[in-house]
Design an enzyme around this catalytic site. Structure first.
Site, PDB file in Angstrom:
ATOM      1  N   LYS A   1       0.842  -1.192   0.000  1.00  0.00           N
ATOM      2  CA  LYS A   1       0.000   0.000   0.000  1.00  0.00           C
ATOM      3  C   LYS A   1       0.879   1.245   0.000  1.00  0.00           C
ATOM      4  CE  LYS A   1      -2.133   1.766   3.763  1.00  0.00           C
ATOM      5  NZ  LYS A   1      -1.936   3.211   3.734  1.00  0.00           N
TER       6      LYS A   1
ATOM      7  N   ASP B   1      -3.472   4.399  -1.632  1.00  0.00           N
ATOM      8  CA  ASP B   1      -4.351   4.846  -0.540  1.00  0.00           C
ATOM      9  C   ASP B   1      -4.265   6.355  -0.379  1.00  0.00           C
ATOM     10  OD1 ASP B   1      -5.832   4.936   1.847  1.00  0.00           O
ATOM     11  OD2 ASP B   1      -4.105   4.382   3.081  1.00  0.00           O
TER      12      ASP B   1
ATOM     13  N   ASP C   1     -13.179  15.451  -2.276  1.00  0.00           N
ATOM     14  CA  ASP C   1     -13.279  16.814  -2.820  1.00  0.00           C
ATOM     15  C   ASP C   1     -14.590  16.864  -3.609  1.00  0.00           C
ATOM     16  OD1 ASP C   1     -12.671  19.407  -3.879  1.00  0.00           O
ATOM     17  OD2 ASP C   1     -10.536  18.942  -3.802  1.00  0.00           O
TER      18      ASP C   1
ATOM     19  N   THR D   1      -9.842   4.149  11.124  1.00  0.00           N
ATOM     20  CA  THR D   1      -9.712   3.235  12.270  1.00  0.00           C
ATOM     21  C   THR D   1      -9.102   3.927  13.491  1.00  0.00           C
ATOM     22  OG1 THR D   1      -7.742   2.435  11.134  1.00  0.00           O
ATOM     23  CG2 THR D   1      -9.663   1.034  11.048  1.00  0.00           C
TER      24      THR D   1
HETATM   25  O1  C5P Z   1       1.001   1.258  11.052  1.00  0.00           O
HETATM   26  P1  C5P Z   1      -0.435   0.832  10.901  1.00  0.00           P
HETATM   27  O2  C5P Z   1      -0.617  -0.678  10.817  1.00  0.00           O
HETATM   28  O3  C5P Z   1      -1.338   1.474  11.934  1.00  0.00           O
HETATM   29  O4  C5P Z   1      -0.841   1.391   9.467  1.00  0.00           O
HETATM   30  C1  C5P Z   1      -2.166   1.388   8.994  1.00  0.00           C
HETATM   31  C2  C5P Z   1      -2.184   1.974   7.621  1.00  0.00           C
HETATM   32  O5  C5P Z   1      -3.529   1.955   7.129  1.00  0.00           O
HETATM   33  C3  C5P Z   1      -1.731   3.438   7.547  1.00  0.00           C
HETATM   34  O6  C5P Z   1      -1.048   3.589   6.311  1.00  0.00           O
HETATM   35  C4  C5P Z   1      -3.030   4.235   7.553  1.00  0.00           C
HETATM   36  O7  C5P Z   1      -2.930   5.433   6.830  1.00  0.00           O
HETATM   37  C5  C5P Z   1      -3.974   3.268   6.835  1.00  0.00           C
HETATM   38  N1  C5P Z   1      -5.400   3.414   7.133  1.00  0.00           N
HETATM   39  C6  C5P Z   1      -5.918   3.336   8.417  1.00  0.00           C
HETATM   40  N2  C5P Z   1      -7.265   3.491   8.639  1.00  0.00           N
HETATM   41  C7  C5P Z   1      -8.094   3.697   7.606  1.00  0.00           C
HETATM   42  C8  C5P Z   1      -7.579   3.762   6.298  1.00  0.00           C
HETATM   43  C9  C5P Z   1      -6.214   3.602   6.097  1.00  0.00           C
HETATM   44  O8  C5P Z   1      -5.171   3.112   9.360  1.00  0.00           O
HETATM   45  N3  C5P Z   1      -9.403   3.783   7.820  1.00  0.00           N
END
Ligand code: C5P
Length: 233
Positions: free
Chosen positions: A32, A59, A64, A119
């Site tokens: 990603k 991602d 917008d 999340t």
């Molecule tokens: O380091 P970690 O496992 O927390 O990374 C989660 C990844 O998923 C990050 O790149 C974050 O930007 C992405 N993400 C997220 N929650 C979302 C969408 C994307 O944590 N709802």
């Protein structure tokens, strides 16, 4: 549907990213690319990763006005990413414009998914900061249904919400779930988290894992642990 582990490449530049991936000798993990890396390197990072044989989830969470998102998606479609995304909060009109922007005349396009609620957001923030009166689960199910009726392929949500989304939108509607932590690890800034094994039980299609792999002393071993727990192989 092929379930998989997606590594979040949250690195500041191309060099660190490629050095990290070089550790995975003989393996081509699904990866990603988020805002940090994309803004640092530009579109070249996607072309480079595709040329090296990786599947890429781009991602960038577009949000917008519909016209702007549609045109931006047309540009991103040309990079060869496998999954792109938008915020469901941008409305169904914006999601439809994104889908149209991604679609080419030969009918081929990347998968398009929508972020329901990040999340990192908790129930208290949802009500008191964002002034959303419904509870988290009802908001997520509603945003997922909006995304589905706009023609999208799935949503990004917490693994804890994967079953709820499947119930609202059907088994074929994709759930891509960040917020993954090993049972013995820190939460960092995430709120709605669970383990790879539990994510599998709840029904995630793809788990997105960043720091538990990228910050591990042995990232390849951490990735393999994720694959083993999530895919059961
Ligand atoms: O380091 P970690 O496992 O927390 O990374 C989660 C990844 O998923 C990050 O790149 C974050 O930007 C992405 N993400 C997220 N929650 C979302 C969408 C994307 O944590 N709802």
């Amino acid at each position: 549907m092929a379930k998989d582990v997606i590594i979040a490449l949250d690195f500041p530049d191309m060099q660190q990213t490629l050095t990290f991936l070089d550790r995975f000798t003989g393996r081509k993990p699904f990866v990603k690319v988020g805002m940090e890396l994309f803004y640092a390197t530009g579109p070249d990072i996607v072309r480079t990763l595709k040329a090296r044989g990786h599947k890429v989830f781009l991602d960038l969470k577009l949000h917008d006005i519909p016209n702007t998102v549609g045109k931006a998606m047309r540009v991103l479609a040309g990079l060869g990413a496998d999954i792109c995304n938008v915020h469901a909060a941008g409305t169904a009109a914006m999601m439809r414009a994104a889908l149209e922007g991604l679609s080419s005349t030969d009918g081929k396009r990347p998968l398009l998914i929508a972020v329901t609620q990040l999340t990192s957001t908790n129930e208290e923030q949802l009500h008191n900061e964002l002034l959303v009166n419904e509870n988290m689960n009802d908001t997520i199910a509603h945003y997922a249904r909006n995304a589905q009726s706009a023609g999208l392929d799935g949503v990004v949500c917490s693994p804890l919400e994967a079953a709820l989304v499947k119930q609202a939108c059907g088994a074929e509607f994709l759930t891509v779930t960040p917020g993954i932590r090993f049972a013995d690890a820190a939460k960092d800034d995430q709120s709605r988290i669970t383990t790879p094994a539990r994510a599998r039980e709840i029904g995630s299609d793809y788990i997105v894992v960043g720091r538990p792999i990228t910050a591990a002393a042995d990232p390849v071993a951490a990735y393999e642990r994720c694959v083993k727990e999530f895919l059961g192989i």
